[in-house]
Scaffold this motif. Structure first.
Motif, mmCIF file in Angstrom:
data_model
loop_
_atom_site.group_PDB
_atom_site.id
_atom_site.type_symbol
_atom_site.label_atom_id
_atom_site.label_comp_id
_atom_site.label_asym_id
_atom_site.label_seq_id
_atom_site.Cartn_x
_atom_site.Cartn_y
_atom_site.Cartn_z
ATOM 1 N N HIS A 108 0.628 0.041 7.654
ATOM 2 C CA HIS A 108 0.387 -1.351 7.292
ATOM 3 C C HIS A 108 1.482 -2.240 7.889
ATOM 4 O O HIS A 108 2.659 -1.873 7.893
ATOM 5 C CB HIS A 108 0.366 -1.501 5.769
ATOM 6 C CG HIS A 108 -0.247 -2.790 5.334
ATOM 7 N ND1 HIS A 108 0.463 -3.964 5.254
ATOM 8 C CD2 HIS A 108 -1.522 -3.090 4.981
ATOM 9 C CE1 HIS A 108 -0.338 -4.948 4.850
ATOM 10 N NE2 HIS A 108 -1.556 -4.430 4.678
ATOM 11 N N ALA A 127 0.820 -0.779 2.212
ATOM 12 C CA ALA A 127 1.449 -2.100 2.203
ATOM 13 C C ALA A 127 2.781 -2.061 1.456
ATOM 14 O O ALA A 127 2.916 -1.377 0.444
ATOM 15 C CB ALA A 127 0.518 -3.108 1.545
ATOM 16 N N PHE A 128 3.757 -2.754 1.997
ATOM 17 C CA PHE A 128 5.048 -2.977 1.333
ATOM 18 C C PHE A 128 5.873 -1.700 1.140
ATOM 19 O O PHE A 128 6.800 -1.672 0.322
ATOM 20 C CB PHE A 128 4.857 -3.693 -0.016
ATOM 21 C CG PHE A 128 4.002 -4.920 0.082
ATOM 22 C CD1 PHE A 128 4.357 -5.949 0.949
ATOM 23 C CD2 PHE A 128 2.834 -5.040 -0.650
ATOM 24 C CE1 PHE A 128 3.568 -7.085 1.066
ATOM 25 C CE2 PHE A 128 2.035 -6.168 -0.538
ATOM 26 C CZ PHE A 128 2.397 -7.194 0.315
ATOM 27 N N HIS A 146 3.809 0.290 -1.797
ATOM 28 C CA HIS A 146 4.953 0.014 -2.669
ATOM 29 C C HIS A 146 5.869 1.214 -2.879
ATOM 30 O O HIS A 146 6.746 1.155 -3.741
ATOM 31 C CB HIS A 146 4.499 -0.518 -4.033
ATOM 32 C CG HIS A 146 4.016 -1.925 -3.985
ATOM 33 N ND1 HIS A 146 4.817 -2.976 -4.314
ATOM 34 C CD2 HIS A 146 2.835 -2.456 -3.647
ATOM 35 C CE1 HIS A 146 4.129 -4.103 -4.186
ATOM 36 N NE2 HIS A 146 2.925 -3.817 -3.777
ATOM 37 N N VAL B 112 11.293 -12.710 -2.048
ATOM 38 C CA VAL B 112 10.747 -13.996 -2.506
ATOM 39 C C VAL B 112 11.691 -14.517 -3.589
ATOM 40 O O VAL B 112 11.714 -14.000 -4.699
ATOM 41 C CB VAL B 112 9.322 -13.802 -3.057
ATOM 42 C CG1 VAL B 112 8.836 -15.083 -3.722
ATOM 43 C CG2 VAL B 112 8.382 -13.377 -1.935
ATOM 44 N N PHE B 128 11.217 -6.999 -0.322
ATOM 45 C CA PHE B 128 10.147 -7.275 -1.296
ATOM 46 C C PHE B 128 10.655 -7.565 -2.708
ATOM 47 O O PHE B 128 9.899 -7.471 -3.675
ATOM 48 C CB PHE B 128 9.140 -6.116 -1.326
ATOM 49 C CG PHE B 128 8.641 -5.724 0.029
ATOM 50 C CD1 PHE B 128 8.018 -6.653 0.835
ATOM 51 C CD2 PHE B 128 8.830 -4.435 0.510
ATOM 52 C CE1 PHE B 128 7.566 -6.305 2.105
ATOM 53 C CE2 PHE B 128 8.384 -4.082 1.780
ATOM 54 C CZ PHE B 128 7.751 -5.012 2.574
ATOM 55 N N CYS B 130 11.639 -9.832 -5.806
ATOM 56 C CA CYS B 130 11.275 -11.159 -6.316
ATOM 57 C C CYS B 130 12.367 -11.625 -7.274
ATOM 58 O O CYS B 130 12.753 -10.871 -8.171
ATOM 59 C CB CYS B 130 9.963 -11.103 -7.085
ATOM 60 S SG CYS B 130 8.557 -10.571 -6.108
ATOM 61 N N SER C 110 1.895 -13.632 0.047
ATOM 62 C CA SER C 110 2.244 -12.281 0.489
ATOM 63 C C SER C 110 1.272 -11.216 -0.020
ATOM 64 O O SER C 110 1.331 -10.062 0.415
ATOM 65 C CB SER C 110 3.646 -11.929 -0.015
ATOM 66 O OG SER C 110 3.670 -11.934 -1.430
ATOM 67 N N ALA C 111 0.388 -11.575 -0.962
ATOM 68 C CA ALA C 111 -0.524 -10.578 -1.532
ATOM 69 C C ALA C 111 -1.470 -10.042 -0.462
ATOM 70 O O ALA C 111 -1.888 -10.770 0.440
ATOM 71 C CB ALA C 111 -1.320 -11.195 -2.684
ATOM 72 N N VAL C 112 -1.782 -8.751 -0.572
ATOM 73 C CA VAL C 112 -2.697 -8.108 0.377
ATOM 74 C C VAL C 112 -4.001 -7.826 -0.365
ATOM 75 O O VAL C 112 -4.066 -6.936 -1.205
ATOM 76 C CB VAL C 112 -2.079 -6.797 0.917
ATOM 77 C CG1 VAL C 112 -3.098 -6.027 1.739
ATOM 78 C CG2 VAL C 112 -0.833 -7.096 1.734
ATOM 79 N N PHE C 128 3.370 -9.841 -3.382
ATOM 80 C CA PHE C 128 3.284 -8.437 -2.975
ATOM 81 C C PHE C 128 2.234 -7.624 -3.743
ATOM 82 O O PHE C 128 2.279 -6.401 -3.748
ATOM 83 C CB PHE C 128 4.658 -7.756 -3.095
ATOM 84 C CG PHE C 128 5.752 -8.521 -2.411
ATOM 85 C CD1 PHE C 128 5.655 -8.820 -1.055
ATOM 86 C CD2 PHE C 128 6.861 -8.965 -3.117
ATOM 87 C CE1 PHE C 128 6.663 -9.543 -0.414
ATOM 88 C CE2 PHE C 128 7.865 -9.686 -2.490
ATOM 89 C CZ PHE C 128 7.773 -9.984 -1.144
ATOM 90 N N VAL C 129 1.335 -8.315 -4.394
ATOM 91 C CA VAL C 129 0.243 -7.605 -5.065
ATOM 92 C C VAL C 129 -0.708 -7.026 -4.019
ATOM 93 O O VAL C 129 -0.922 -7.628 -2.966
ATOM 94 C CB VAL C 129 -0.505 -8.568 -6.017
ATOM 95 C CG1 VAL C 129 -1.861 -8.010 -6.432
ATOM 96 C CG2 VAL C 129 0.361 -8.887 -7.225
#
Lengths: 352, 352, 352
Positions: A108, A127-128, A146, B112, B128, B130, C110-112, C128-129
């Motif tokens: 990703h 992702a992430f 994550h 963020v 990542f 927050c 930033s959410a995917v 980042f969700v």
């Protein structure tokens, strides 16, 4: 997505000597438990003692052992095989593979990967995800969204990390492992030297070493060793919310149920099982093939294979209160019994 | 990375009165346990009772107490100091500092961060992360990847949050704390008012207040208070997978091992220890210097320092079953014993 | 932010028949416990047995039951209502709503989010969700930062997921639920078929189905079913660090305290409570309105409503050691008691 019954049996023919008694054209839509399976569902009989349930089952087909063959054929299609539970396990695997989305390889764009990390072909990175310096990930590894992989981590081929897994610096995971969400591998062990009423941290310089085919449950924690590594051998299965302390060593194919706590430097042998909520105290040693009941507390080393238990039997609260209150006088009761025995002995000698 | 033995002793000379007996030019490559330490490794003797092991150790050097000096010098180099365990703890810290990557300050571009947050110099913020509105982070704070810091959170200087830590709105963490992955600080306490068979939520309006030098284990949860704050005082050490309910107060330098549960509004004094898997019920109070054994359940307040235990002793399963079955009749057995005592007493009076 | 006492009572007038005795112009700054409430704070009397504390309270106003009205009015303002705890619960809700930041709807850049996911109006999606394919999220759903929502997940309206929640593929959550950080919904159940000393994975093909108004605590895990779904009915409240195994069924409005473990295929009825650290073994069934004490282990099905307990009473360690040692001889003691009873019986018959 349906599966033709004949195709299903054919898929497993290499591994099992199974006989389909019934129509190979039957279409299977789902797998289901014996009690609720309907006419488009496949199920299995886990034990011969439940065979009376067969007659009531509307299942398309039941996987049974040879002993249950007669009862099974009276109601409809069945697959006869020596170990129906194992056979059904393979069917679930087949089922999952058929229904999974294909083609999930790829990295990703949001993942943060250190340029010195080595990623093998066929890898999936969600992702992430963060991957640290010099990390080495084997072929077909899956890193869920994550997840955080530290520096110098090594992960073997085909291992799957779900989302939100942390693997700290220097830890090693073998091939074909499964790690569920929230698991933490390689956090610091709990080590402090007492000093004038305070606690001085002992830095945890070891790591965690996990073998092949290990499964690690959701939110389970395996601490890094103090000086040497915490070791989880091949084939170990850990359920959710388990705590493994630093320097622990768990032998091959041992299984721990949910909420178990294993304190620092304990050694558990191979082929053991530990029931849910049980606790193993620190520095103890359990032999191979030791089985600990749920919620039992292991307070001494166990050198002989066998089944061990220690829990207070549940009762209605009023009865428990009476017995628990008496329990606090138990030693005294024993002393009183001794006195009585002596008195009676004297009395009976006096009156023979 | 090796360390000259003489340099190592010199580094700690300010804090300890330690004597090196042996060659200061020896190069130490690793720290290791006594049993396995090899000729390039430094180790320590944790207690004089293990001194027989010294002769078998191939370690480059052993940290020992004055009592073990004679036995230690017979086998090779040693460092003599009054508290070897504490000395070794400092060596692990020295070791870690030497081997850590330097220069990790900086803020990852993916983080963020609310513009109203205040970030002090020397801070590290991972990928990542927050950070909420009005959060205040002290000097040299380290926020690991994927951590989520709520609004109005305050974190003191040099505190390190690992990856995937959540600190909810309004919570406060002191200086020099360490928080491991997956920890959740400030989730709602478990508060509901019963109402016609349902549960009505009591919103949790307090926060969590954590002192200085606190360590919080992986996946440990500390709930926010209902009206006032949940309080963890200076120097408290919490292992992994611990649950701290709302309004709990834990006194200075108390240590809780893994999987402990402390129910709401319990107060635990200073300098206590609670063994792994123990449970402290709600609204209870434990005095200072109370020590609870692993897996014990505290069902009443404890006002006197001391060591308390309550667990069913483990046994082979067959023996356990017999004893557990009898336990359910214990109160009855006591009554029968009483009757016997009276009978025998009458009998012995009759037959003096 | 202060609240006029008269406005507060007016806000709840639709639901409660409450009487304010005192000045409606009083300004309330905070809610507080009875013991510490000051002259700008509102509190409540949880039970009539504590009414002696009323006299010592400096609170601006106390919510009391009609029985405590006389004592309460002697000290100052009070609100009289039949269920003060429930009334206060509503006040906390009112308080929270007043103090929350408004206008949090929106989707963080930033959410995917998979393009096939359906997001209803009024939704909040944090940084980042990740949201999977075909996921359906109801109106006013709140997904906190770093949460991971799998494919085909459905989440009902007004449900709030905190940060770092995982909901795996195919799981369903109802309306108005609250899920706290680190919770894992839908990880694999712990299912393996033994095979020649190893464990063969049974793929977990069911999901998790959660009703309306359910609350799930921090780092709690609910496993997906093996073949069918794990089911949590409406109004269930789960505290932190709870483990719910595969195929478990929990009935309406049942509440489980922290660190409880429920093993696979257990069924817990409606309106039950399970105390902290308790364990329910697999395949058992608990009737409605069963209450299990903290740290008790349910080893058999319970068919009758009531209160059940099983835990070893805590004692000072020396007393515990003596009693625990005797406990291992308990069955033998019973046998000795029987012999004595017979001897004495014989003796008394001999000497009538």
């Amino acid at each position: 997505m349906t599966l033709r019954l004949g195709d299903l049996v054919a898929s497993l023919a290499g591994e099992f000597d199974a006989t389909l008694l019934g129509d190979p054209e039957l279409l299977i839509e789902r797998l289901a438990p014996l009690e609720s399976a309907g006419p488009a569902e496949l199920t299995f009989l886990s034990h011969i003692k439940y065979q009376a349930k067969l007659g009531r089952s509307a299942a398309a087909c039941v996987v049974v052992s040879p002993q249950a063959q007669q009862a099974a054929t009276q109601r409809g299609a069945c697959i006869v095989v020596s170990d129906p539970y194992l056979y059904f396990a393979r069917i679930t695997q087949l089922w999952k593979k058929r229904h999974e989305q294909p083609g999930r390889a790829g990295i990703h764009s949001s993942a943060v990967i250190d340029p010195s990390a080595e990623l093998s072909p066929g890898i999936f990175v969600g992702a992430f995800v963060c991957i640290g310096a010099r990390a080495v990930l084997g072929a077909d590894v899956h890193i869920g969204a994550h997840s955080v992989i530290g520096d110098d981590v090594r992960i073997g081929r085909e291992t799957r990390l779900a989302s939100r897994v942390t693997v700290n610096d220097g830890c090693v995971i073998g091939d074909r492992c499964v790690v569920h969400p929230g698991a933490v591998i390689g956090a610091d062990g709990f080590g402090f030297a007492p000093h004038e009423g305070t606690w001085v941290k002992i830095e945890q310089l070891g790591a965690v070493r996990i073998g092949n085919d290990v499964e690690i449950g959701a939110n389970t924690c395996i601490d890094r060793g103090a000086l040497q590594d915490t070791v989880i051998e091949d084939g170990v299965k850990l359920d959710n919310l388990i705590q493994i302390g630093h320097n622990v060593h768990i032998g091959r194919h041992t299984a721990l149920a949910g909420c178990v706590g294993v304190a620092g430097s304990a050694t558990i042998g191979a082929h053991c099982t530990v029931g849910g909520g049980a606790v193993v105290l620190g520095h103890l040693s359990l032999a191979d093939r030791v089985h600990i009941s749920a919620a039992s507390v292991v307070t001494r080393s166990i050198h002989k294979p066998g089944h061990y238990t220690g829990l207070f039997p549940i009762d209605d609260n009023a009865s428990w209160e009476k017995n628990a209150a008496t329990l606090k006088q138990l030693h005294g009761l024993r002393e009183r019994l001794k006195v009585l025995e002596q008195t009676t002995d004297i009395a009976s000698r006096k009156n023979p």
